[in-house]
Design a protein around this motif. Structure first.
Motif, short mmCIF file in Angstrom:
data_model
loop_
_atom_site.label_atom_id
_atom_site.label_comp_id
_atom_site.label_asym_id
_atom_site.label_seq_id
_atom_site.Cartn_x
_atom_site.Cartn_y
_atom_site.Cartn_z
N ALA A 196 42.87 -15.81 -31.85
CA ALA A 196 43.85 -16.22 -30.84
C ALA A 196 45.29 -15.95 -31.25
O ALA A 196 46.15 -15.76 -30.39
CB ALA A 196 43.66 -17.70 -30.50
N GLY A 197 45.55 -15.95 -32.54
CA GLY A 197 46.92 -15.73 -32.99
C GLY A 197 47.50 -14.40 -32.55
O GLY A 197 48.72 -14.24 -32.47
N ASP A 198 46.64 -13.45 -32.20
CA ASP A 198 47.11 -12.13 -31.80
C ASP A 198 47.62 -12.09 -30.37
O ASP A 198 48.31 -11.14 -29.99
CB ASP A 198 45.98 -11.09 -31.93
N PHE A 199 47.28 -13.09 -29.54
CA PHE A 199 47.66 -13.00 -28.13
C PHE A 199 48.06 -14.31 -27.47
O PHE A 199 48.63 -14.29 -26.38
CB PHE A 199 46.52 -12.37 -27.31
N TYR A 242 56.79 -16.29 -27.07
CA TYR A 242 56.59 -15.98 -28.48
C TYR A 242 55.11 -16.14 -28.85
O TYR A 242 54.43 -17.01 -28.32
CB TYR A 242 57.38 -16.93 -29.38
N THR A 243 54.65 -15.30 -29.77
CA THR A 243 53.42 -15.65 -30.48
C THR A 243 53.82 -16.69 -31.52
O THR A 243 55.02 -16.90 -31.77
CB THR A 243 52.80 -14.43 -31.16
N LEU A 244 52.86 -17.32 -32.16
CA LEU A 244 53.20 -18.34 -33.15
C LEU A 244 53.98 -17.73 -34.31
O LEU A 244 54.95 -18.32 -34.80
CB LEU A 244 51.93 -19.03 -33.66
N THR A 245 53.60 -16.54 -34.73
CA THR A 245 54.32 -15.86 -35.81
C THR A 245 55.76 -15.59 -35.41
O THR A 245 56.71 -15.81 -36.20
CB THR A 245 53.62 -14.54 -36.17
N GLU A 246 55.97 -15.12 -34.20
CA GLU A 246 57.32 -14.85 -33.70
C GLU A 246 58.13 -16.13 -33.58
O GLU A 246 59.34 -16.15 -33.90
CB GLU A 246 57.25 -14.15 -32.35
N LEU A 247 57.49 -17.21 -33.16
CA LEU A 247 58.19 -18.48 -33.01
C LEU A 247 58.67 -18.99 -34.36
O LEU A 247 59.81 -19.46 -34.49
CB LEU A 247 57.25 -19.50 -32.36
N LYS A 248 57.82 -18.91 -35.36
CA LYS A 248 58.21 -19.35 -36.70
C LYS A 248 59.44 -18.58 -37.18
O LYS A 248 60.37 -19.15 -37.76
CB LYS A 248 57.05 -19.14 -37.68
N GLU A 249 59.42 -17.28 -36.96
CA GLU A 249 60.53 -16.44 -37.41
C GLU A 249 61.83 -16.81 -36.68
O GLU A 249 62.91 -16.80 -37.25
CB GLU A 249 60.18 -14.97 -37.15
#
Length: 633
Positions: free
Chosen positions: A403-406, A417-424
């Protein structure tokens, strides 16, 4: 003429069939049409391998009602039976001809679509009939046979003068089942169970206009004369539904057309579809559609139809389709799903779990593909699909892994944002004293508007998580991301949580702050509020009500079903009253010597803060309105 006893182990087999064998009497028609389909497909296979030296042609199955004679006729043009085969297949209950056929031709017949392994299907006729006749002629050069049984273990079997290949079954409908002589009822059953059978099914006729003088020039006033009205067979099924075709052979419009065929009363187009097609380690085909979702998880369920070789089985696909996808629509067809004798319930089987895992993976792959190929379009559809995907993250570990991919986290300003983008994005500005990233979120943009504006003024990013399972979802995300914590924007005051380089200095001295807190605690109910003094920007609200994040989240989880297991069903209504020591009102309250006036100021300010949280109701709201009008005067 032959007479004899049907080979059964108990005398009362027919009452048992009628009362207990099948869960619903109406499925007798499904079973008989399935048998007719099998007979037709067997002949097709035998002619294709050269074993049957006959012309296959364009066979159909016909269902006819004889209301006056109280009879229902079902005729096929399949391979038929000899007298010996009638003895073998009809008189020996539960001996499956299809099963024997599949075993004999297992190498060449595996893809022939024969339903098989339902030997008792024919006897479902006795659920609605007091007498059943079979008139059948085999594709082999042998005389036709006529079998009659009145619902007792006794039967008669004699030659018949039928000259055409195939089988006719005549049901003499019992008095308690006369509804099955009504055209609308039979049409309803054929549409429900046999809508996509692989052999055309005729039920009655329909009128159709045909052009008589093709290509000729005709005067306008004579236009209607070039057509004539004729009766044609009314074929009620689609023998080649979309899921039986290859995805490469279907267009977007084909998928939408099939959706309308499945759900004629559904007026909204599906968002997208997923075509299932696997032949190892199990056979499975189907098409799943993502409709627009409502927030009500229960209303969406039981929209996926389960078929077995194009025979409708059930719309209860629990166990086959992962629970979170039960809100989708569409069709699944698999001969490898084990069913009991009435084809109504799944049995425990390893294939079922494999199928569920396959569908989960397929949906995840489709989501990733849609996200990667056209992120902008995916973002537009996010609000319509998010409830399914978020539920999938909670309920299916294999789905969560992908799920992290989409999976997206939209902001209150419609950025995604994806979760990775949100963290950044937040790592430079939203960190607590322990170094954790603080994700601020709103669950209701309108109700929490004031709190959102305060956070935005400070440069914080606020995401919008408004699904009914948000409390469970963020707990899952926190458990799997040690450096992440979620805080609702109206929870514990954000300036306490987020480490900022600059902090506000209070206008009040320590002694004044202590005096103010004492005054407030004497007026504000201790049972519901904890008074906290915070130096904030002077333009910020003087009184702000927040709720401890942990307590609020546990309360939400208990209300949505997650708290009962922890014994947390009844939470006290506890809030923080955050008072801005840099506000003019704080100074005014502190400097007001008239105790009555001081109390009125505090109560009015507290009620205003309650309104912003939707906490002022009933008698308290009435008193507030009355007091406000007095102040205006």
């Amino acid at each position: 003429m032959t007479t004899g006893k049907i080979n059964v182990s108990v005398e009362n087999i027919f009452p048992l069939i009628k009362k207990f064998l099948y869960s619903d009497h109406e499925i007798f028609l499904r079973e008989l049409v399935s048998n007719a389909t099998d007979a037709t497909l067997k002949l097709k296979h035998l002619t294709s391998i050269g074993e049957a030296k006959v012309e296959y042609g364009n066979p159909i199955i016909e269902v006819k009602i004889d209301k006056e004679g109280k009879k229902l006729h079902l005729t096929d043009q399949g391979l038929g039976m000899t007298s010996e085969e009638v003895e073998k297949y009809i008189n020996q209950v539960a001996f499956s001809g299809a099963e024997e056929f599949l075993e004999k031709y297992k190498d060449s017949a595996k893809d022939s679509g024969i339903i098989g392994h339902f030997g008792l299907g024919f006897y479902s006729a006795f659920m609605v009939a007091e007498k059943v006749e079979i008139i059948t002629k085999s594709y082999k050069d042998e005389p036709a046979a006529h079998w009659i049984c009145d619902g007792s273990p006794s039967f008669t079997l004699e030659p018949h003068d039928k000259t055409t290949r195939g089988t006719e079954i005549i049901l003499h409908i019992a008095e308690d089942s006369l509804e099955f002589l009504e055209e609308f009822k039979i049409r309803e059953l054929l549409t429900k169970y046999n809508k996509f059978m692989p052999v055309p099914i005729k039920f009655g006729t329909r009128k159709e206009k045909i052009e008589q003088k093709k290509g000729e020039s005709v005067a306008e006033e004579d236009k209607d004369k070039i057509f004539t009205e004729v009766e044609v067979d009314n074929i009620i099924n689609n023998p080649n539904p979309a899921w039986t075709k290859q995805p490469a052979d279907l267009t977007d419009e084909d998928y939408k057309k099939f959706y309308r065929e499945l759900y004629p009363m559904q007026f909204e187009e599906p968002l997208f579809n997923i075509h299932l097609n696997v032949d190892y380690p199990f056979n499975l085909t189907g098409i799943l559609y993502f409709p627009k979702m409502s927030a009500d998880l229960q209303l969406q369920k039981d929209k996926i139809q389960l078929y077995q070789n194009q025979v409708y089985v059930t719309d209860n696909v629990e166990g086959i389709v992962p629970e979170f996808l039960g809100m989708l629509k569409g069709v699944i067809d698999s001969p490898d799903i084990p069913l009991n004798v009435s084809r109504s319930y799944l049995q425990a089987d390893g294939n079922v779990k494999k199928i569920a895992n396959y569908i989960t993976r397929k949906v995840a792959d489709k989501m990733k593909s849609l996200f990667s190929e056209n992120r902008e379009d995916f973002e537009k559809k996010w609000n319509d699909i998010k409830i399914v995907l978020e539920y999938g993250m909670l309920s299916e570990p294999k789905f969560y892994e992908k799920a992290g991919d989409f999976v997206l986290y939209p902001t209150v300003d419609d950025k995604y944002y994806t979760l990775t983008e949100l963290k950044e994005t937040i790592k430079a500005n939203q960190t607590d004293k322990n170094g954790k990233l603080v994700v601020l979120y709103a669950s209701n943009k309108d109700a929490q508007h004031g709190y959102i504006e305060i956070a935005k003024e400070k440069g914080y990013e606020i995401i919008l998580l408004d699904s009914p399972i948000v409390s469970h979802l963020i707990q899952k995300l926190e458990a799997d991301n040690e450096n992440l914590t979620f805080v609702r924007v109206d929870s514990d005051h954000i300036d306490k949580l987020i480490q900022k380089e600059e902090t506000q200095i209070s206008k009040l001295s320590d002694d004044e702050s202590t005096q103010l807190k004492t005054v407030l605690e004497e007026i504000v109910p201790k049972s519901n509020y904890s008074v906290q003094l915070e130096p904030m920007d002077s333009a910020a609200a003087p009184f702000i009500i927040t709720q401890p994040e942990f307590m609020r989240r546990m309360k939400e989880m208990s209300q949505s079903g997650g708290g009962g297991m922890f014994g947390m069903g009844n939470f006290p209504e506890m809030y923080n009253l955050v008072v801005n020591t840099n506000s003019d009102l704080a100074t005014t309250i502190l400097n007001t010597s008239d105790k009555t006036a001081q109390e009125e100021l505090v109560k009015q300010a507290l009620d205003l803060a309650k309104i912003s949280q939707g906490l002022l109701k009933g008698e308290a709201l009435t008193a507030f309105v009355k007091r406000s009008f007095e102040l205006i005067k």
